[in-house]
Design an enzyme around this catalytic site. Sequence first.
Site, PDB file in Angstrom:
ATOM      1  N   GLY A 121       0.759  -1.204   0.090  1.00 37.87           N
ATOM      2  CA  GLY A 121       0.131   0.041   0.117  1.00 37.87           C
ATOM      3  C   GLY A 121       0.993   1.217  -0.244  1.00 37.87           C
ATOM      4  O   GLY A 121       2.107   1.315  -0.334  1.00 37.87           O
ATOM      5  N   CYS A 122       0.322   2.320   0.526  1.00 38.74           N
ATOM      6  CA  CYS A 122       1.167   3.653   0.522  1.00 38.74           C
ATOM      7  C   CYS A 122       2.267   3.532   1.387  1.00 38.74           C
ATOM      8  O   CYS A 122       2.249   2.869   2.427  1.00 38.74           O
ATOM      9  CB  CYS A 122      -0.010   4.569   1.349  1.00 38.74           C
ATOM     10  SG  CYS A 122       0.758   6.081   1.578  1.00 38.74           S
ATOM     11  N   PHE A 123       3.316   3.988   0.762  1.00 36.16           N
ATOM     12  CA  PHE A 123       4.927   3.840   1.208  1.00 36.16           C
ATOM     13  C   PHE A 123       4.925   4.685   2.499  1.00 36.16           C
ATOM     14  O   PHE A 123       5.596   4.286   3.280  1.00 36.16           O
ATOM     15  CB  PHE A 123       5.911   4.037   0.476  1.00 36.16           C
ATOM     16  CG  PHE A 123       5.965   5.245  -0.478  1.00 36.16           C
ATOM     17  CD1 PHE A 123       5.403   6.276  -0.061  1.00 36.16           C
ATOM     18  CD2 PHE A 123       6.367   4.905  -1.682  1.00 36.16           C
ATOM     19  CE1 PHE A 123       5.568   7.591  -1.190  1.00 36.16           C
ATOM     20  CE2 PHE A 123       6.644   5.746  -2.705  1.00 36.16           C
ATOM     21  CZ  PHE A 123       5.944   7.063  -2.396  1.00 36.16           C
ATOM     22  N   TRP A 124       3.977   5.842   2.732  1.00 36.38           N
ATOM     23  CA  TRP A 124       4.130   6.378   3.971  1.00 36.38           C
ATOM     24  C   TRP A 124       3.613   5.981   5.081  1.00 36.38           C
ATOM     25  O   TRP A 124       4.021   5.896   6.219  1.00 36.38           O
ATOM     26  CB  TRP A 124       3.131   7.644   4.079  1.00 36.38           C
ATOM     27  CG  TRP A 124       3.388   8.685   2.807  1.00 36.38           C
ATOM     28  CD1 TRP A 124       4.647   8.762   2.270  1.00 36.38           C
ATOM     29  CD2 TRP A 124       2.612   9.808   2.300  1.00 36.38           C
ATOM     30  NE1 TRP A 124       4.296   9.991   1.272  1.00 36.38           N
ATOM     31  CE2 TRP A 124       3.314  10.544   1.277  1.00 36.38           C
ATOM     32  CE3 TRP A 124       1.301  10.152   2.740  1.00 36.38           C
ATOM     33  CZ2 TRP A 124       2.520  11.495   0.542  1.00 36.38           C
ATOM     34  CZ3 TRP A 124       0.789  11.189   2.255  1.00 36.38           C
ATOM     35  CH2 TRP A 124       1.520  11.979   1.197  1.00 36.38           C
ATOM     36  N   CYS A 125       2.711   4.714   4.772  1.00 36.94           N
ATOM     37  CA  CYS A 125       2.372   3.929   5.813  1.00 36.94           C
ATOM     38  C   CYS A 125       3.116   2.783   6.567  1.00 36.94           C
ATOM     39  O   CYS A 125       2.736   2.493   7.530  1.00 36.94           O
ATOM     40  CB  CYS A 125       0.767   3.316   5.395  1.00 36.94           C
ATOM     41  SG  CYS A 125      -0.511   4.507   5.128  1.00 36.94           S
TER      42      CYS A 125
END
Length: 183
Positions: free
Chosen positions: A13-17
């Site tokens: 998923g989102c790499f920030w997460c």
Amino acid sequence: MDNNLEQITFGGGCFWCVESCFNMLKGVHSAVSGYSGGHKDNPTYEEVCTGETGHAEVIQITFDPKIMSYAQLMDVFFFLHDPTQLNRQGNDIGTQYRSVIYYKDDVEKAKAEEAIRKSEESGKWPGKYVTEITQFEKFWPAEQYHQGYYNVNPNQPYCSAVVGPKIQKFKKHFGELGMLNEA
């Protein structure tokens, strides 16, 4: 890279997460946000967001296997995202958010297959896993402003609503297991 260190690249998923969480683990020297698995050289965030480059948002982790094992990293990976969701994580939808593990050789491929089997059998996520196991070709680091994004932008709406709660859940679970660096 130090000969005693290893690397693994995967998308959940989102790499920030996921990047912030992996950087908290003992034995992880770095977790870098980037792109992999597509056909476009030097992709930008804007290009990857279109879903047309074939790239996934990924994290490339450099770690000391004497401190943090591949299996432990896979446990964290499957904790931080839902591997049963095809081409999405929550409201993040598109092939760039797919669940994917990139392997460099047959040994890593077998480890990835085993990690999926064990996680699936655990019943943590109901349903069939859709995590891809794909030959690693190239990692493109994301733009600098994506690196450590949550740490710099904790009050950004997406970070406070999605990333922050995920990090708190992660800290509670893996802190109790003694897997986090003392901060």
